[in-house]
Enzyme design. Structure first.
Site, PDB file in Angstrom:
ATOM      1  N   GLU A 112     -45.165  15.912   0.340  1.00  0.00           N
ATOM      2  CA  GLU A 112     -45.594  15.894   1.744  1.00  0.00           C
ATOM      3  C   GLU A 112     -45.490  14.470   2.263  1.00  0.00           C
ATOM      4  OE1 GLU A 112     -49.638  17.325   1.846  1.00  0.00           O
ATOM      5  OE2 GLU A 112     -49.125  19.064   0.627  1.00  0.00           O
ATOM      6  N   LYS A 134     -47.139  11.179   3.764  1.00  0.00           N
ATOM      7  CA  LYS A 134     -48.463  10.576   3.709  1.00  0.00           C
ATOM      8  C   LYS A 134     -48.753  10.000   5.088  1.00  0.00           C
ATOM      9  CE  LYS A 134     -51.265   7.435   0.924  1.00  0.00           C
ATOM     10  NZ  LYS A 134     -51.843   6.646   2.002  1.00  0.00           N
ATOM     11  N   ASP A 187     -50.567   8.083   7.924  1.00  0.00           N
ATOM     12  CA  ASP A 187     -51.422   6.896   7.925  1.00  0.00           C
ATOM     13  C   ASP A 187     -52.486   7.010   9.012  1.00  0.00           C
ATOM     14  OD1 ASP A 187     -52.306   4.567   6.899  1.00  0.00           O
ATOM     15  OD2 ASP A 187     -50.818   3.297   7.881  1.00  0.00           O
ATOM     16  N   TYR A 213     -54.227  19.342   5.124  1.00  0.00           N
ATOM     17  CA  TYR A 213     -53.367  19.574   3.957  1.00  0.00           C
ATOM     18  C   TYR A 213     -54.116  20.010   2.692  1.00  0.00           C
ATOM     19  CZ  TYR A 213     -54.838  14.677   3.693  1.00  0.00           C
ATOM     20  OH  TYR A 213     -55.579  13.533   3.708  1.00  0.00           O
ATOM     21  N   LYS A 262     -45.168   5.116  -1.951  1.00  0.00           N
ATOM     22  CA  LYS A 262     -45.173   4.437  -0.658  1.00  0.00           C
ATOM     23  C   LYS A 262     -43.773   4.079  -0.186  1.00  0.00           C
ATOM     24  CE  LYS A 262     -48.897   2.354   0.448  1.00  0.00           C
ATOM     25  NZ  LYS A 262     -50.135   2.510   1.166  1.00  0.00           N
ATOM     26  N   CYS A 306     -56.391 -25.168  31.208  1.00  0.00           N
ATOM     27  CA  CYS A 306     -55.199 -24.337  31.377  1.00  0.00           C
ATOM     28  C   CYS A 306     -53.961 -25.151  30.995  1.00  0.00           C
ATOM     29  CB  CYS A 306     -55.086 -23.849  32.813  1.00  0.00           C
ATOM     30  SG  CYS A 306     -53.517 -23.030  33.134  1.00  0.00           S
ATOM     31  N   CYS A 355     -51.914 -25.625  34.565  1.00  0.00           N
ATOM     32  CA  CYS A 355     -52.433 -26.335  35.738  1.00  0.00           C
ATOM     33  C   CYS A 355     -53.556 -27.304  35.387  1.00  0.00           C
ATOM     34  CB  CYS A 355     -52.922 -25.338  36.787  1.00  0.00           C
ATOM     35  SG  CYS A 355     -54.478 -24.529  36.329  1.00  0.00           S
ATOM     36  N   CYS A 389     -57.548 -18.770  32.523  1.00  0.00           N
ATOM     37  CA  CYS A 389     -57.532 -19.896  33.442  1.00  0.00           C
ATOM     38  C   CYS A 389     -58.319 -19.449  34.659  1.00  0.00           C
ATOM     39  CB  CYS A 389     -56.103 -20.250  33.831  1.00  0.00           C
ATOM     40  SG  CYS A 389     -56.068 -21.342  35.265  1.00  0.00           S
ATOM     41  N   CYS A 410     -53.877 -21.379  40.251  1.00  0.00           N
ATOM     42  CA  CYS A 410     -53.039 -21.831  39.133  1.00  0.00           C
ATOM     43  C   CYS A 410     -51.585 -21.415  39.385  1.00  0.00           C
ATOM     44  CB  CYS A 410     -53.520 -21.213  37.820  1.00  0.00           C
ATOM     45  SG  CYS A 410     -52.376 -21.463  36.447  1.00  0.00           S
TER      46      CYS A 410
HETATM   47  S1  IVH Z   1     -53.885  14.606  -0.589  1.00  0.00           S
HETATM   48  C1  IVH Z   1     -57.583  13.974  -3.722  1.00  0.00           C
HETATM   49  N1  IVH Z   1     -52.030  14.592   1.236  1.00  0.00           N
HETATM   50  O1  IVH Z   1     -53.983   9.290   1.742  1.00  0.00           O
HETATM   51  C2  IVH Z   1     -56.880  13.298  -2.613  1.00  0.00           C
HETATM   52  N2  IVH Z   1     -53.594  12.792   1.207  1.00  0.00           N
HETATM   53  O2  IVH Z   1     -54.450   7.086  -0.210  1.00  0.00           O
HETATM   54  C3  IVH Z   1     -55.996  14.270  -1.953  1.00  0.00           C
HETATM   55  N3  IVH Z   1     -53.255  11.159   3.011  1.00  0.00           N
HETATM   56  O3  IVH Z   1     -57.402   9.718   1.150  1.00  0.00           O
HETATM   57  C4  IVH Z   1     -55.269  13.637  -0.863  1.00  0.00           C
HETATM   58  N4  IVH Z   1     -51.542  12.171   3.937  1.00  0.00           N
HETATM   59  O4  IVH Z   1     -56.494  10.220   3.512  1.00  0.00           O
HETATM   60  C5  IVH Z   1     -53.105  13.942   0.723  1.00  0.00           C
HETATM   61  N5  IVH Z   1     -50.344  14.754   2.821  1.00  0.00           N
HETATM   62  C6  IVH Z   1     -51.409  14.109   2.324  1.00  0.00           C
HETATM   63  C7  IVH Z   1     -51.896  12.901   2.872  1.00  0.00           C
HETATM   64  C8  IVH Z   1     -52.995  12.263   2.284  1.00  0.00           C
HETATM   65  C9  IVH Z   1     -52.359  11.133   4.006  1.00  0.00           C
HETATM   66  C10 IVH Z   1     -54.297  10.135   2.806  1.00  0.00           C
HETATM   67  C11 IVH Z   1     -55.658  10.691   2.488  1.00  0.00           C
HETATM   68  C12 IVH Z   1     -56.052  10.047   1.186  1.00  0.00           C
HETATM   69  C13 IVH Z   1     -55.185   8.846   1.180  1.00  0.00           C
HETATM   70  C14 IVH Z   1     -54.990   8.353  -0.232  1.00  0.00           C
END
Ligand code: IVH
Length: 664
Positions: free
Chosen positions: A115, A117, A119, A224, A312, A406, A409, A425, A430
């Site tokens: 999946e 990740k 942010d 998720y 990552k 400033c 000026c 300022c 100015c």
């Molecule tokens: S599964 C037991 N799936 O990443 C932990 N986490 O660095 C299960 N996150 O705390 C997490 N996308 O906040 C999972 N598709 C995804 C995610 C995801 C973002 C975040 C989540 C977790 C952090 C870990």
């Protein structure tokens, strides 16, 4: 007073209908009604709740607009600890993870679900009998904070599931990149501190105590994870995602089942290069053992599960030498430190400067002139200095102090509000503020005066020809000639013609050109249409302003503050005396509605009242709010008002929306 049966029924119907449209819009991205129609249903629901507050249900869509102000967040224990994930950064590390999984589960191979990740900020959400009951932040993993009211404002999170079950789910709340950029631009203009990235912006938003404010920032979600998935007969993560979708959650569909570790690496490679096409920030992929039975065998440590890992993306960060910090003065006087560094290539473009936002930002990160600094693009767009590489310091670096005066000026500097981080300022005349205001004034979207670039404007200011924006209209041949070198007959004539021409711009161009804080092109248009003259706008009260669709309290306050300044009043008078148009120009357009007076009742599905008025005018007609005997056509939308009966009485031509738009 008991609630009449038919009202109860209508209320239940509205609740369900609105949430269904909400779901179609935010989860499926497949709306079937217009925004106007949606707003109408919503207003009806609010009216019923106002009249019969006892009806207001915990799963009412009205919860989504906020309304509660808390003193703090309660702490609540998690049902099952919220763990985090171990990180990997390259192919070798992911191979090692794979080997560990095979060894500990005693298998030759396993399927993984890959999946994105996201942010954002993780949340746990509990539903009781299908109704959203509690939403918690991660906190320390064992105890989280109750942010239920704020989470209810996130449109893609169901208040009621499509099955009446008890369940706890987990997922990510995030801020779309566009929204992040919008909020930061707004904050910088207001002199507030900015968010470093969409995740911080999300966290900051979810921690607001006033849920109405949360509702204004367009947060979104992906879910998720299910606690105790076996209770619902689920065997794999893939099935869990499908089940979550069926319950009404927004699930990220960019997942893939990988049958071996090479497919995992391919998935990572694909999204490592494609992630900038997403409307949200993803910082890697999450690789999960697909089968829950195998997940259980692998178990977890106190910190993280052994059945999942984050892989990552390569962070696009680069080092650059910060050569110089310049102080930029904006049109409202805000002094912004700007870093100029050795050119680097970041996410496909060459970057050599970045705003350092304000002096608190510089101080917190201890950024110094001469430092090597780490640069990245926040949300993939805005170059940002993250911080210095302290190991590379030679001792020659210079601490960046806020200016005592400033930089342009020499005027006094200070804060105008204590909560601001911005230093401004304070000198009203100015020249730099003036230069930035003039640049805005002459720009294409404003008074559209061509031929006046930054250099020429600066020369005029330096020569004392221009002390405020209105002075543009008092330039003449002699004054321009006095600028000397390079300014000949032809240029002078051109400039004077352009300036003369600009006296006839529409009211909205002028409103846009004045540089009212918080007022952009769209708001300027709405104000012009609504007030029809500068005088009316200047006399408008707070309540007059907030009544207009799309104008919030902040903007209303900004407008009132702006016009209460003596200097502004003086400038407006000078502009008026010079013959600059101050009124709404109804350009008489020729069209099929020539000479016809059109009135509207009820709401139209295609457009707002304001847009309809403009449409009528674009076809040569006149739009009026009130129906009189002179009205030629009454256009009837949904839920018409008393105008309909009046029109029947007068014998006015009545047309449905369909009929009108088919003909005109
Ligand atoms: S599964 C037991 N799936 O990443 C932990 N986490 O660095 C299960 N996150 O705390 C997490 N996308 O906040 C999972 N598709 C995804 C995610 C995801 C973002 C975040 C989540 C977790 C952090 C870990």
């Amino acid at each position: 007073m008991s609630v009449p049966e038919n009202v109860k029924k209508r209320y239940e119907q509205l609740k369900a209908e609105i949430e269904e449209h909400n779901y179609r819009y935010y989860v499926l991205a497949d709306p079937i009604i217009s925004d106007q129609e949606y707003d109408k249903l919503f207003r009806e629901l609010l009216e019923i709740e106002k009249k019969y507050p006892e009806l207001k249900a915990p799963d009412s869509p009205s919860q989504r607009i906020g309304g509660t102000v808390l003193e703090g967040f309660n702490k609540v224990a998690h049902s099952v600890p919220m763990l985090s994930l171990d990180n990997t950064y390259n192919e070798e590390e992911i191979m090692e993870f794979h080997k560990r999984v095979l060894k500990n589960s005693n298998r030759n191979n396993v399927d993984y679900l890959c999946e994105l990740k996201i942010d954002g900020v993780s949340v746990a959400i509990r539903y009781v009998n299908g109704l959203l009951d509690l939403a918690l932040t991660r906190g320390d993993g064992l105890i989280g904070e109750d942010i239920t009211e704020n989470v209810k404002t996130v449109a893609s999170i169901p208040l009621k599931l499509r099955k009446n079950i008890d369940i706890e789910v987990r997922g990510e709340i995030y801020m779309p990149i566009k929204e992040f950029v919008r909020i930061n631009v707004e904050r910088e203009e207001k002199g507030l501190s900015i968010f470093a990235n969409p995740r911080n912006a999300t966290a900051g938003t979810l921690k607001l105590l006033d849920s109405t404010e949360v509702a204004k920032r367009k947060l979104n979600s992906f879910i998720y994870y299910i606690i105790f998935p076996e209770n619902y007969g689920l065997k794999t993560q893939e099935e869990a995602l499908t089940f979550l979708k069926e319950l009404g959650f927004r699930v990220n569909l960019n997942y893939k089942k990988a049958e071996n570790i090479n497919e995992v690496i391919d998935f990572w490679k694909k999204w490592n290069s494609m992630r900038r096409e997403l409307e949200y920030e993803a910082d890697g992929i999450v690789v999960k053992v697909n089968e829950f039975d195998i997940q259980r065998i692998l178990g977890e440590t106190v910190r993280s599960p052994r059945w999942a890992i984050a892989f990552k993306f390569q962070a696009e960060q680069k080092e650059a030498k910060l050569v110089k910090v310049k102080f930029q003065v904006g049109s409202t006087g805000i002094i912004t430190p700007v870093a100029e560094f050795s050119p680097i290539r970041l996410e496909g473009t060459i970057v050599k400067r970045a705003s350092l936002h304000n002096f608190d930002y510089v101080k917190e990160r201890d950024i110094r002139e001469g430092d090597y600094v780490i640069v990245e693009k926040a949300g993939g767009i805005i170059p940002q200095v993250i911080g210095p590489v302290k190991e590379k310091r030679t001792g020659e670096e210079k601490i960046i102090e806020p200016p005592k005066e400033c930089p342009v000026c020499g005027g006094k500097v200070g804060k105008i509000k204590s909560e601001e981080v911005a230093i401004r300022c304070l000198n009203p005349s100015c020249p730099e503020k003036l230069l930035r205001s003039l640049e805005n004034f002459v720009s294409r979207e404003c008074m559209n005066i061509q031929g006046l670039g930054e250099k020429l404007l600066k020369r005029m200011i330096d020569a004392g020809l221009i002390k405020d924006i209105a002075d543009l209209y008092y330039l003449n041949d002699e004054k321009l000639r006095s600028l000397g070198k390079g300014i000949g007959d032809k240029i002078i004539q051109n400039i004077l013609n352009q300036i003369e021409d600009s006296k006839n711009r529409d009211l909205y161009s002028l409103i846009n050109a004045l540089g009212i804080p918080n007022v952009g092109a769209k708001t300027a248009k709405d104000l012009a249409y609504h007030f029809k003259s500068i005088e009316n706008l200047m006399n408008a009260s707070f309540s007059d302003l907030v009544e207009i669709e799309g104008i919030g309290e902040d903007t209303a306050r900004a407008i009132i503050n702006f016009f209460s300044q003596e200097e502004v009043k003086k400038i407006i008078d000078k502009l008026k005396d010079a013959g600059v148009n101050m009124g709404y120009i109804q350009v008489k357009k020729e069209g099929p509605l020539n000479g016809k007076i059109i009135c509207q009742t009820g709401s139209l599905s295609r457009m707002t009242r304001q847009e309809f008025a403009e449409y009528v005018e674009s076809k040569g007609g006149t739009f009026t709010e009130t129906l009189t005997k002179k009205t030629d056509i009454l256009v009837v939308g949904e839920n018409p008002g008393s105008k309909l009966a009046k029109a029947q009485q007068y014998g006015t031509l009545i047309m449905t929306e369909e009929e009108f738009f088919n003909k005109y």
